[in-house]
Design a protein around this motif. Structure first.
Motif, PDB file in Angstrom:
ATOM      1  N   ASP A  16       7.635  -7.949  -4.194  1.00  0.00           N
ATOM      2  CA  ASP A  16       8.195  -6.920  -3.519  1.00  0.00           C
ATOM      3  C   ASP A  16       9.958  -7.075  -3.588  1.00  0.00           C
ATOM      4  N   THR A  33       4.288  -1.444  -1.700  1.00  0.00           N
ATOM      5  CA  THR A  33       3.236  -0.911  -0.660  1.00  0.00           C
ATOM      6  C   THR A  33       2.930  -1.848   0.489  1.00  0.00           C
ATOM      7  N   ASP A  43      18.249  -0.582   5.579  1.00  0.00           N
ATOM      8  CA  ASP A  43      18.149   0.696   5.122  1.00  0.00           C
ATOM      9  C   ASP A  43      19.801   1.218   4.683  1.00  0.00           C
ATOM     10  N   SER A  99       6.007   4.558  -4.525  1.00  0.00           N
ATOM     11  CA  SER A  99       6.957   3.788  -3.823  1.00  0.00           C
ATOM     12  C   SER A  99       6.959   2.478  -4.917  1.00  0.00           C
ATOM     13  N   LEU A 100       8.049   1.791  -4.687  1.00  0.00           N
ATOM     14  CA  LEU A 100       8.340   0.576  -5.375  1.00  0.00           C
ATOM     15  C   LEU A 100       7.446  -0.762  -4.796  1.00  0.00           C
TER      16      LEU A 100
END
Length: 124
Positions: free
Chosen positions: A80, A5, A109, A2-3
């Motif tokens: 992030d 965490t 999303d 994943s990009l």
């Protein structure tokens, strides 16, 4: 891989008309425990009975039912955010910082559902 965490916490953020009354209701009805009221920023948090899951109340004059926004904890929101923006993730405005408390960013999303990333700045 994943990009970003996320950590082992999640806050379910809800808008309510009276945070203090809501906290009392959740305590009486579900046994949740008040963590704190931050009256200066219109925010309250309750510890749920599930480890790592917190219920947060944002005070609004006209809350809309069904408006729960999951808030995922992270340790480096700026990093992030840069990774997610580079991947084309849509953000809702700038990162919000409440000094000594939290750093927040709202993302969407692919279906337009809002979620937030939060970095704890309180040292707790």
């Amino acid at each position: 891989m994943s990009l970003v965490t996320t950590d082992n916490t999640i806050t379910l953020s809800m808008s309510v008309t009276d945070r203090h009354a809501s906290a009392a209701w959740y305590e009486k009805m579900l046994g949740f425990k008040l963590r704190y009221h931050a009256d200066d920023v219109g925010w309250s948090e309750m510890e749920t009975n599930t480890p790592g899951v917190t219920l947060g109340f944002g005070e609004r004059s006209a809350p809309a039912p069904g408006n729960c926004v999951p808030v995922f904890g992270t340790t480096d929101l700026d990093n992030d955010r840069a990774k997610l923006e580079a991947a084309g993730v849509k953000f809702d405005g700038d990162t919000e910082v409440i000094e000594g408390m939290v750093k927040l960013a709202t993302i969407y999303d692919p279906d337009g559902n809002a979620l937030m990333l939060a970095q704890n700045l309180s040292g707790q």
